[in-house]
Structure formats: C-alpha cells, structure tokens
Design an enzyme around this catalytic site. Sequence first.
Site, PDB file in Angstrom:
ATOM      1  N   GLN A 239     -22.356  10.328  36.354  1.00 17.26           N
ATOM      2  CA  GLN A 239     -21.589  11.475  35.822  1.00 17.26           C
ATOM      3  C   GLN A 239     -21.338  12.709  36.771  1.00 17.26           C
ATOM      4  OE1 GLN A 239     -24.047  10.670  31.978  1.00 17.26           O
ATOM      5  NE2 GLN A 239     -22.810  12.373  31.780  1.00 17.26           N
TER       6      GLN A 239
ATOM      7  N   CYS B 208     -19.078  13.377  26.038  1.00 13.57           N
ATOM      8  CA  CYS B 208     -17.927  12.736  27.299  1.00 13.57           C
ATOM      9  C   CYS B 208     -18.427  11.371  27.685  1.00 13.57           C
ATOM     10  CB  CYS B 208     -17.944  13.619  28.526  1.00 13.57           C
ATOM     11  SG  CYS B 208     -19.490  14.293  29.109  1.00 13.57           S
TER      12      CYS B 208
ATOM     13  N   ALA C 204     -14.909  25.587  31.022  1.00 16.43           N
ATOM     14  CA  ALA C 204     -14.357  24.528  31.845  1.00 16.43           C
ATOM     15  C   ALA C 204     -13.618  23.715  30.881  1.00 16.43           C
ATOM     16  CB  ALA C 204     -15.334  23.746  32.379  1.00 16.43           C
TER      17      ALA C 204
ATOM     18  N   LYS D 148     -27.998  10.486  23.121  1.00 15.27           N
ATOM     19  CA  LYS D 148     -26.686  10.797  22.588  1.00 15.27           C
ATOM     20  C   LYS D 148     -25.899   9.589  22.695  1.00 15.27           C
ATOM     21  CE  LYS D 148     -26.489  15.582  24.060  1.00 15.27           C
ATOM     22  NZ  LYS D 148     -25.690  16.428  25.287  1.00 15.27           N
TER      23      LYS D 148
ATOM     24  N   HIS E 151     -16.400  10.862  35.120  1.00 11.11           N
ATOM     25  CA  HIS E 151     -17.459  10.206  35.009  1.00 11.11           C
ATOM     26  C   HIS E 151     -17.358   8.602  35.317  1.00 11.11           C
ATOM     27  CE1 HIS E 151     -19.416  13.397  33.646  1.00 11.11           C
ATOM     28  NE2 HIS E 151     -19.645  13.297  32.372  1.00 11.11           N
TER      29      HIS E 151
END
Lengths: 350, 350
Positions: free
Chosen positions: B158, B131, B16, B222, B251
């Site tokens: 998300q 992201c 993707a 993260k 998101h």
Amino acid sequence: MNTHGYRVAVVGATGAVGQQMIKTLESRDFPIDKLTLLSSARSAGKKVTYKGEEITVQEAKPEIFDDIDIALFSAGGSVSKELAPEAAKRGAVCIDNTSAFRMDPDVPLVVPEVNEEEIRNHNGIIANPNCSTIQMVAALEPVRKKFGLDKVIVSTYQAVSGAGAAAIDELHSQSQAILDGREAKAEVLPVKSGKKHHQIAFNAIPQIDNFEENGYTFEEMKMINETKKIMAMPELKVAATCVRLPIVTGHSESVYFEIKDENVTAEDIKTLLKDAPGIILQDSPEEQLYPMPADAVGSNDVFVGRIRKDLDDRRSFHMWVVSDNLLKGAAWNSVQIAESLIKLNLITRK
Amino acid sequence: MNTHGYRVAVVGATGAVGQQMIKTLESRDFPIDKLTLLSSARSAGKKVTYKGEEITVQEAKPEIFDDIDIALFSAGGSVSKELAPEAAKRGAVCIDNTSAFRMDPDVPLVVPEVNEEEIRNHNGIIANPNCSTIQMVAALEPVRKKFGLDKVIVSTYQAVSGAGAAAIDELHSQSQAILDGREAKAEVLPVKSGKKHHQIAFNAIPQIDNFEENGYTFEEMKMINETKKIMAMPELKVAATCVRLPIVTGHSESVYFEIKDENVTAEDIKTLLKDAPGIILQDSPEEQLYPMPADAVGSNDVFVGRIRKDLDDRRSFHMWVVSDNLLKGAAWNSVQIAESLIKLNLITRK
C-alpha cells in the site's frame, strides 16, 4: 593469518554479494591461511582489503583452484557452471551462491538450520539456495518439525540489492530524479537483459527474473522447488508471488502456512520460534514491534513477527519474515556452510 | 453550471481524497447546481478552483446541509460520525468515505461494479469501502459470479497517500534525507497518533492502522469484514496482511483465491476479467506487461494481471491487482455511487 587455516577463494569478489562474503569471513574470523580473490577479467586488478591487508583481485581460471580448499562462488550462473566443476575436480569444495546446481540431485542444497547433515553428501559442490527461499525455510523448519506442514503461500517484498550493485544505483538515481521532478531512466530492472525496463523508485514491479511458460517467474519457481528440496518434502504445497520494491537491502515475506495440528495457537508458534536457531522473534503489536528491512540490514539473523492464527482455518497461520538478503540470503549462509564443513570434519587442507 | 443539477457538498475538501473528489466531479461533468466545499475550522477560508471558478471553503456545520442534496464525506471518522447523521436528517444523501458506518447493518457498503442495487436500501448514508477492499472485490466479483468463491488470502503493497498528505510529505523528505546521507525523521507513519513512528523511505512497515487484540490490524480486519459484507458472503474465508511501502500512490495486492470449479483455467479467468466492468486486464508475461502502481496513477480503473493457476490446488489461482487508491479506492468510487443514485432514480433535488 591463521596458520592452521584453509586456503579460501571468493569468486565474484567485487560484486555486491562477494563483498559481503569477504566482510563475513573477516567478522567470523574464519580460519584462513590464504585468501584468493577472483573475478572476471574486467574486474581483475582491483584491490580489496581483508584484515588490513590489500589483496589484488585476479582473473578466475581453472588452474588457480589447484591451491584452494574452499571456494565461495557468487559471480553468476554461467561462471559457476564453467568453473565450479573445474574447481571440484582439483579438490576444492565449492559453495555456490548461483542457481546453476541447486536442483541437481547430486548437489546438496543447504540451509544449515534446516538440513546441515546434507552437506555430507556433497561431491565437490554444495549449493546455496535463493535468498528469498533461505529466510522462509529457516522460519518454517521449526514449525514443520514440531507441528507438521502441509501448505505454504508466500508473497515477497524484495530489495533491489538482490539484483546487484547496478540495481542499487538505479534505485538511488531514479529516486533523486523523481524528487527533483525529472524523468526516471530505467535500464536495469526488472531483468537487465530483458526487452523492457520499468521504474523501481516509488513503484512495485511484480517480476523478478524471467517468466517461465507456466506464467510463474523463475524466482517464484525457485522458491517453490528449492523449498521442497531443502525441507525434503516433495509433497509440500508451495506457491509464491515475488515482487521487487524500492528498498535497498532486506527482503520481507508475507507467509501463510497450514500445519497438521489444529489445536496449535499463535502463542505456541511464537514460543517455538523464540528459541529457534538463527531466528529472532520480533512480535509485540502493543509496542509496534515487528520485523522491518531497515532494522534487519547488517544482521545475520532471520526476523519473524506478526504471527497470528487464521480466522477461518484452525490449521493456518500468517507471519512476516524479514532478513538481510545479502547476508543470511547469500554471504552469511555460504560462510555458514563453510563453517559446517569444518564442524562436521568434512574438509581437510589439501 | 448545469441548471438541472444537484447541490453537492464535499466535506474534507482540502484533504488528499477531498481534492480528488473535486477533480473527479469536474472530470465526470457531474450535474451540479451548486458546489459547497466544507472543512474543519482550521482549513476554512482556503480557496479551491472548480471549473474555473474559485470556491471558498467553509467550516462544516449541521445547518449547511439544509441546502444540500448529496454530501461526499472524507474528513475522518469522527467528523462523519458527528455530521453525517445531521446531514441525513436534513435530507442530504451522504456518501461516506470513512470507516464510521461501514459495518452498520443499516448502511449499504457499496462498490457499484459489485452491489450497486444495495444503494436502494440507504437511510441517508451510504458507505464507501476501504481503498484496499474496493479494488480487490471489483476484481473478485466476476470470478465469484461465474465460478463461485470459497477463500481469499491477500497480501497488500500500500501507498502512503492512503495515510494522507502528511504521509506523502514524510516519504519525500525521508527519501531525500537518506539520499543525502542524513538521518530520516519519522513523525507520521505507520499511525500518526501511535506511540512509535517508523521510517517508510526504502523500508516496508507491516502495520496499517492500529492493532486489534487478535493480532490483526484494523486495516486487515476492514478488508476481511468489508469483503464479506460487499459480496454478501458472510461464509467467505478471507485473510489479509497489510503492508505500507515507499510508494506515493497506487495500492497493489497479491491475491490468492479458491473457486468452486476445479476445471477452470487461468485463460478462463483472463477472458472473464478482460470484459469485466471497471477492470483492465494487463497480463502478457512475454511482453513484461503486468499492473504497476506507477502506471495506474490517475486512472479510475482496477488493473489485473499475473493471473495463474496454483500448481498444487486445482481450484486455486493467484493474481496481482493494482489501482489508484485515491480514485477507485476513494474519490472515484464515491462519485460513482453518486452517479448510481441518479441512474437508479434515488435522488431528487430537494
């Protein structure tokens, strides 16, 4: 029907919440002598089944409340503003699920797990809080009671059924359109009477209800103001961001809260909430167990999980709170208030 | 093709993000002499079109990087761990979109709007952040620079494309099943290799990636750790709750932040972000204008709105940040780093 019961009316009997109120009265076997179902003129004449018996919905008018002991209102704020005082004047105790009277200092705003005793101060009207407020305060109250509470920051993940049956239809039809590669028509959300409508299917809309001048939405201000009133803490710091999502039923909340005691652990909070009234603890990361709206639908409980201590502030925690917005968030909390009226001996058959 | 360009490889070309990397290189007219598309043995042989030319995807092997100047990695952490050091040894500069090297002190973690100069310190590998981190730090950096920053609390909303193409298929097939009144099969989310899988259609899953022992998920950690590294603020207080929702791409984040200056107004923040690099301000409540994932798809920008001051704390604000997680969150930020390498004269054709 119970011959030692009450004469109960449901105002807004054909709406998404009204329907759940009728189902909840039935499943709780609420002591009812006579159930009167009321609506706008438009929906009058419809038939609704209660305990195997068909009841014809009538148009709501003041005189009807002469023969009502308990009236559950969920037909919009304007209907409550007009009819609840009329009903109260005629001796009915009104439990109002709209925002019409929530901040009225003469009207108790009640979540039975938090402030059941407030019901004693009613003057004919008791307000049922906003759906997203109810589940949050139910989870926060045991914490406040044991460890004190200074600050709350909540971000919500709210289902479309909070905006009524038309919003559910819109989510379904838009979802099908997008899956078919057709254009999604938006006519209901975020606010039916608003100038613009936005696609909800496969999207997130950071607007619930209209905007106030301060940049917050009414939904956000409801959470802020109602939380302070229900918990009787005008000094509590509360902030909210309310978001509508492509979920049919079940509101979720990411709740950050600061307590007064810095030695409390996440385990202490879990132990406390495991035995709290109306709360189901679902908190086992190793089993991937946490609350989710799809699992909460149909339950009267408030589900809490993902409880963890903030990594920087020793007095701060995070948790994830989920509940069926039509039940604990609306119908069940209203019926629960009615049950409290009986339990506290505050209601008699006229 | 540009004859004064670079020899570029995309590792994970059929995924993707890889697909978006190829599209982004094309739309940016990136100076490419030769584009090499690499994948696992399973996907090798597939053909991908770039600027009207068919390119056959090859199996990624160390030797191939002998003839590569810039390698964009997005084929999973284990592939990066194995091949990026090999590619770097052979003189290719690797821009890695996985979490493999992000917290390595020898690897710059870069969002060009925030810390472009860090690229100068690379040793053959530059990491592209998570992201959900990228879009948040892009919006926070102008605030930090002008008003200081003490604390951030984020709750994410998300999209499933962050979990790859299989998660998109799962959302679509589950949505159709539920609309048809059939059972929804869950096999991919929240974590493909996990013991349990949960329905994502019309639901919210408060788990992205696996859980750490402290009760936070890797995705949450993260956001916490990468934000501190990118902003070069080890002392910054950051907390995150990450939630997967039935949204294909885009998101969203509800971000609460505390600055150092208590006299700043929401208007000041809006004015600042209106002219910030890579940011589009969408903040007109009176026009019901705010960022939404459905509007952000396909754009390289980070959209910010719903900016408002906290009602209790004079140094605190709330905002709503949305971006295309496959573009600024992944492909575009990687290509942007490659453009920065050229701009800063840090890359030469071997």
